[in-house]
Enzyme design. Sequence first.
Site, PDB file in Angstrom:
ATOM      1  N   SER A 126      99.026-155.806 -12.789  1.00 49.47           N
ATOM      2  CA  SER A 126      98.033-156.063 -13.788  1.00 49.47           C
ATOM      3  C   SER A 126      97.676-157.779 -13.983  1.00 49.47           C
ATOM      4  O   SER A 126      98.721-158.452 -13.798  1.00 49.47           O
ATOM      5  CB  SER A 126      98.546-155.381 -15.289  1.00 49.47           C
ATOM      6  OG  SER A 126      97.611-155.932 -16.267  1.00 49.47           O
ATOM      7  N   TYR A 150     105.151-154.242 -22.185  1.00 47.51           N
ATOM      8  CA  TYR A 150     104.614-153.698 -21.107  1.00 47.51           C
ATOM      9  C   TYR A 150     104.253-154.781 -19.818  1.00 47.51           C
ATOM     10  O   TYR A 150     104.390-154.502 -18.775  1.00 47.51           O
ATOM     11  CB  TYR A 150     103.228-153.339 -21.609  1.00 47.51           C
ATOM     12  CG  TYR A 150     102.067-153.039 -20.455  1.00 47.51           C
ATOM     13  CD1 TYR A 150     102.228-151.685 -19.611  1.00 47.51           C
ATOM     14  CD2 TYR A 150     100.860-154.019 -20.020  1.00 47.51           C
ATOM     15  CE1 TYR A 150     101.323-151.525 -18.560  1.00 47.51           C
ATOM     16  CE2 TYR A 150     100.245-153.511 -19.235  1.00 47.51           C
ATOM     17  CZ  TYR A 150     100.605-152.527 -18.270  1.00 47.51           C
ATOM     18  OH  TYR A 150      99.662-152.145 -17.136  1.00 47.51           O
ATOM     19  N   LYS A 154     105.729-155.168 -15.636  1.00 47.13           N
ATOM     20  CA  LYS A 154     105.083-155.508 -14.515  1.00 47.13           C
ATOM     21  C   LYS A 154     105.599-156.478 -13.748  1.00 47.13           C
ATOM     22  O   LYS A 154     105.694-156.667 -12.859  1.00 47.13           O
ATOM     23  CB  LYS A 154     103.357-155.848 -14.768  1.00 47.13           C
ATOM     24  CG  LYS A 154     102.761-154.299 -15.306  1.00 47.13           C
ATOM     25  CD  LYS A 154     102.513-153.341 -14.322  1.00 47.13           C
ATOM     26  CE  LYS A 154     102.196-152.154 -14.825  1.00 47.13           C
ATOM     27  NZ  LYS A 154     102.192-151.173 -13.912  1.00 47.13           N
TER      28      LYS A 154
HETATM   29  P1  NAD Z   1      97.031-143.283 -16.800  1.00 44.44           P
HETATM   30  O1  NAD Z   1      97.942-143.423 -18.161  1.00 44.44           O
HETATM   31  O2  NAD Z   1      95.643-142.718 -17.141  1.00 44.44           O
HETATM   32  O3  NAD Z   1      97.762-142.851 -15.578  1.00 44.44           O
HETATM   33  C1  NAD Z   1      99.190-143.119 -15.345  1.00 44.44           C
HETATM   34  C2  NAD Z   1      99.586-141.425 -14.971  1.00 44.44           C
HETATM   35  O4  NAD Z   1     100.855-141.557 -14.746  1.00 44.44           O
HETATM   36  C3  NAD Z   1      99.330-140.448 -16.116  1.00 44.44           C
HETATM   37  O5  NAD Z   1      98.779-139.363 -15.417  1.00 44.44           O
HETATM   38  C4  NAD Z   1     100.643-140.115 -16.516  1.00 44.44           C
HETATM   39  O6  NAD Z   1     100.924-138.874 -16.905  1.00 44.44           O
HETATM   40  C5  NAD Z   1     101.576-140.581 -15.272  1.00 44.44           C
HETATM   41  N1  NAD Z   1     102.908-140.846 -15.682  1.00 44.44           N
HETATM   42  C6  NAD Z   1     103.295-141.675 -16.431  1.00 44.44           C
HETATM   43  N2  NAD Z   1     104.772-141.733 -16.774  1.00 44.44           N
HETATM   44  C7  NAD Z   1     105.356-140.791 -15.630  1.00 44.44           C
HETATM   45  C8  NAD Z   1     106.528-140.588 -14.939  1.00 44.44           C
HETATM   46  N3  NAD Z   1     107.473-141.168 -15.653  1.00 44.44           N
HETATM   47  N4  NAD Z   1     106.381-139.801 -14.103  1.00 44.44           N
HETATM   48  C9  NAD Z   1     105.366-139.066 -13.578  1.00 44.44           C
HETATM   49  N5  NAD Z   1     104.208-139.403 -14.022  1.00 44.44           N
HETATM   50  C10 NAD Z   1     104.058-140.509 -15.039  1.00 44.44           C
HETATM   51  O7  NAD Z   1      96.757-145.020 -16.660  1.00 44.44           O
HETATM   52  P2  NAD Z   1      96.020-145.727 -15.537  1.00 44.44           P
HETATM   53  O8  NAD Z   1      95.067-146.624 -16.457  1.00 44.44           O
HETATM   54  O9  NAD Z   1      95.452-144.847 -14.523  1.00 44.44           O
HETATM   55  O10 NAD Z   1      96.990-146.866 -14.958  1.00 44.44           O
HETATM   56  C11 NAD Z   1      97.585-146.494 -13.682  1.00 44.44           C
HETATM   57  C12 NAD Z   1      98.639-148.109 -13.277  1.00 44.44           C
HETATM   58  O11 NAD Z   1      97.755-148.982 -13.263  1.00 44.44           O
HETATM   59  C13 NAD Z   1      99.573-148.087 -14.697  1.00 44.44           C
HETATM   60  O12 NAD Z   1     100.671-148.378 -13.919  1.00 44.44           O
HETATM   61  C14 NAD Z   1      99.083-149.145 -15.386  1.00 44.44           C
HETATM   62  O13 NAD Z   1      99.870-149.950 -15.986  1.00 44.44           O
HETATM   63  C15 NAD Z   1      98.568-149.962 -14.131  1.00 44.44           C
HETATM   64  N6  NAD Z   1      97.335-150.696 -14.898  1.00 44.44           N
HETATM   65  C16 NAD Z   1      96.062-150.143 -15.481  1.00 44.44           C
HETATM   66  C17 NAD Z   1      95.325-150.971 -16.132  1.00 44.44           C
HETATM   67  C18 NAD Z   1      94.150-150.406 -16.939  1.00 44.44           C
HETATM   68  O14 NAD Z   1      93.532-151.034 -17.695  1.00 44.44           O
HETATM   69  N7  NAD Z   1      93.863-148.880 -16.996  1.00 44.44           N
HETATM   70  C19 NAD Z   1      95.042-152.281 -15.939  1.00 44.44           C
HETATM   71  C20 NAD Z   1      96.089-152.944 -14.879  1.00 44.44           C
HETATM   72  C21 NAD Z   1      97.363-151.968 -14.464  1.00 44.44           C
HETATM   73  C1  WQD Z   2      88.777-156.293 -23.844  1.00 40.01           C
HETATM   74  C2  WQD Z   2      88.174-157.155 -24.857  1.00 40.01           C
HETATM   75  C3  WQD Z   2      89.373-157.584 -26.721  1.00 40.01           C
HETATM   76  C4  WQD Z   2      88.789-153.375 -28.290  1.00 40.01           C
HETATM   77  C5  WQD Z   2      94.174-154.667 -21.518  1.00 40.01           C
HETATM   78  C6  WQD Z   2      95.536-155.215 -21.474  1.00 40.01           C
HETATM   79  C7  WQD Z   2      95.844-155.307 -20.054  1.00 40.01           C
HETATM   80  C8  WQD Z   2      95.074-154.499 -19.090  1.00 40.01           C
HETATM   81  C9  WQD Z   2      94.055-154.208 -19.361  1.00 40.01           C
HETATM   82  C10 WQD Z   2      96.951-152.907 -18.352  1.00 40.01           C
HETATM   83  C11 WQD Z   2      88.924-158.124 -25.614  1.00 40.01           C
HETATM   84  C12 WQD Z   2      87.976-156.869 -27.195  1.00 40.01           C
HETATM   85  C13 WQD Z   2      88.960-154.538 -27.594  1.00 40.01           C
HETATM   86  C14 WQD Z   2      88.102-153.178 -29.566  1.00 40.01           C
HETATM   87  C15 WQD Z   2      87.549-155.357 -29.080  1.00 40.01           C
HETATM   88  N1  WQD Z   2      96.081-153.158 -18.909  1.00 40.01           N
HETATM   89  N2  WQD Z   2      87.849-155.485 -27.912  1.00 40.01           N
HETATM   90  N3  WQD Z   2      87.394-154.389 -29.694  1.00 40.01           N
HETATM   91  O1  WQD Z   2      93.066-156.704 -23.719  1.00 40.01           O
HETATM   92  O2  WQD Z   2      91.617-157.500 -21.859  1.00 40.01           O
HETATM   93  O3  WQD Z   2      93.529-155.998 -21.567  1.00 40.01           O
HETATM   94  O4  WQD Z   2      93.915-153.713 -20.672  1.00 40.01           O
HETATM   95  O5  WQD Z   2      97.625-153.713 -17.460  1.00 40.01           O
HETATM   96  O6  WQD Z   2      97.347-155.386 -19.707  1.00 40.01           O
HETATM   97  O7  WQD Z   2      96.046-155.924 -22.163  1.00 40.01           O
HETATM   98  O8  WQD Z   2      91.624-155.222 -22.277  1.00 40.01           O
HETATM   99  O9  WQD Z   2      89.725-153.464 -23.284  1.00 40.01           O
HETATM  100  O10 WQD Z   2      91.574-154.005 -24.734  1.00 40.01           O
HETATM  101  O11 WQD Z   2      90.097-155.744 -24.587  1.00 40.01           O
HETATM  102  O12 WQD Z   2      86.681-156.492 -29.604  1.00 40.01           O
HETATM  103  O13 WQD Z   2      88.289-152.133 -29.987  1.00 40.01           O
HETATM  104  O14 WQD Z   2      87.524-156.457 -25.835  1.00 40.01           O
HETATM  105  O15 WQD Z   2      89.482-158.529 -27.871  1.00 40.01           O
HETATM  106  O16 WQD Z   2      88.323-159.515 -25.605  1.00 40.01           O
HETATM  107  P1  WQD Z   2      92.333-156.564 -22.326  1.00 40.01           P
HETATM  108  P2  WQD Z   2      90.925-154.531 -23.746  1.00 40.01           P
END
Ligand code: NAD
Ligand code: WQD
Length: 338
Positions: A126, A150, A154
Site C-alpha cells: 500500500s 495496519y 505492510k
Molecule cells: P477486502 O477486505 O475486500 O478483501 C480481503 C479479503 O481477504 C476478504 O474477502 C476477506 O474475507 C479475506 N480475508 C481476510 N483475512 C483472511 C484470512 N486470514 N484468511 C483468508 N481470507 C482472509 O480488501 P481489499 O480492498 O480487496 O484489499 C485486498 C488487499 O489489498 C489487502 O491486503 C489490503 O490491505 C490491500 N490494499 C487495499 C487497499 C484498499 O484501499 N482497498 C489499498 C492498498 C492495499
Molecule cells: C481519501 C480522502 C480523507 C472519508 C486509506 C488508507 C490507505 C489505503 C487506502 C489500504 C482523504 C477524505 C475520507 C470521509 C473525507 N488503504 N475523506 N471524508 O485515507 O487516502 O487511504 O485507504 O492500504 O492505507 O489509509 O483514503 O478514502 O479514507 O480518504 O473527507 O468520510 O478523503 O480525509 O483526504 P486514504 P480514504
Amino acid sequence: MNTSILVTGGAGFIGSHATVVLQQAGYQVVILDNLCNSARSVLDRIERITGTPPTFIQGDIRDAQTLDGVFASHSISAVMHFAGLKAVGESTQVPLSYYDNNINGSVQLLSAMQRADVRTFIFSSSATVYGEPSILPIPEHHSRSATNPYGHTKLVVEDILENLYNSEPGWRIARLRYFNPVGAHPSGLIGEAPQGVPNNLMPYVAQVATGQREKLHVFGNDYDTPDGTGVRDYIHVMDLAEGHLAALRYCEAAQQDMLTVNLGTGEGYSVLDMVRAFEAASGRPVAYEITGRRAGDIASCWADTTFAEQKLGWKAGKGIKEMCEDAWRWEMRQSVKD
Ligand code: NAD
Ligand code: WQD
C-alpha cells in the site's frame, strides 16, 4: 494437470476483480478466502462475468493444514496474496488481529509455498508505507514509515519478502503498492461492499448519493492543496487488476527477481473533485459538510508511475469519470435481487 493461480482473499474487493482479469487472460484461479469481509455470492457474480466459476476453498491463510491441502490438491504456479485486514482505524483498536492476519498469515502462506516449492508471489502492499510524502509524485525509493498498525503490517511483510528473497534462489516476488483503489467492474456485478459505515471516501460518497447517508463529512479544507481538501491518487480497480496481471507476467518471465512497484495513475484529485465527479456520474446531489481533519491524514499523495510503465509495460487508463460511473452502476445493482 493444468496449473492455477492461488488468489488469497479472492472474494474481496480487489481480489474478485483480479480473479476476473486472470480468468479472462486464460488462467485458472483457485480462491482461498475465509469470508470475514466478503460474501460467497461474489463467486456466482464472477462466473456470470467470465463464464467460468473459480475454484473456491473457504479457509484461513493462518491455517497451515488448510494451506498444505490447497497446494497438495491443486497445481499452483503462483500466488496473489490479497487476504488481510485493511481498516486503518480498526487496526489501532485491535492491533493483534492485524499482526496475526496480515503478518502471521503472510508468514504461514509463504512457509506453505516453500514446502510446496511454489516461489512466485504477488503481494498487496500500500502507498500507506510512504507515510507523509516528502516528494510528489512519490517514487518507489521514497522513505517508508508507518503511523498505525495496519501500515506497519505492510512494512513488515515487505521486509519479510526481501529477507526471503535474499535467503534462497528462485523467488519471483512483486510488492505492489496500491494508491486509492475505487470503482467497480463495468458490469456492476462486483464492487466494494464495506460493512457498516464506510471508512473510505468513495463508498461513503456513493451511500450519500443513494440516500443511505445524509451527508459526507469532508475531513478538513485547510490543507495546502488547491481547494484545501485532501488530494489522492484514485485508481480504477480494473486498472489495478490489470497491473497484477502485468506483474504476474513479469515474474513468470524472470528466472528470479523482486520488484517493488507503485500502482496508481500519477494524478491527484481532491475530495471535492471526487464529490463533483460522483454527482455528474450519478445525476444525484452529494451533500457535504466540512468538518475537522481526520487524525493521521496527509494532505496529498500521488504516484510516480514511471517505473511501472518501464518495468511492467502497464499504465492505468481509466479516469475519475469512469471510476464514478462504474461505482454508481455497482451501487445501483446492489439493491437488485438476483
Ligand atoms: P477486502 O477486505 O475486500 O478483501 C480481503 C479479503 O481477504 C476478504 O474477502 C476477506 O474475507 C479475506 N480475508 C481476510 N483475512 C483472511 C484470512 N486470514 N484468511 C483468508 N481470507 C482472509 O480488501 P481489499 O480492498 O480487496 O484489499 C485486498 C488487499 O489489498 C489487502 O491486503 C489490503 O490491505 C490491500 N490494499 C487495499 C487497499 C484498499 O484501499 N482497498 C489499498 C492498498 C492495499
Ligand atoms: C481519501 C480522502 C480523507 C472519508 C486509506 C488508507 C490507505 C489505503 C487506502 C489500504 C482523504 C477524505 C475520507 C470521509 C473525507 N488503504 N475523506 N471524508 O485515507 O487516502 O487511504 O485507504 O492500504 O492505507 O489509509 O483514503 O478514502 O479514507 O480518504 O473527507 O468520510 O478523503 O480525509 O483526504 P486514504 P480514504
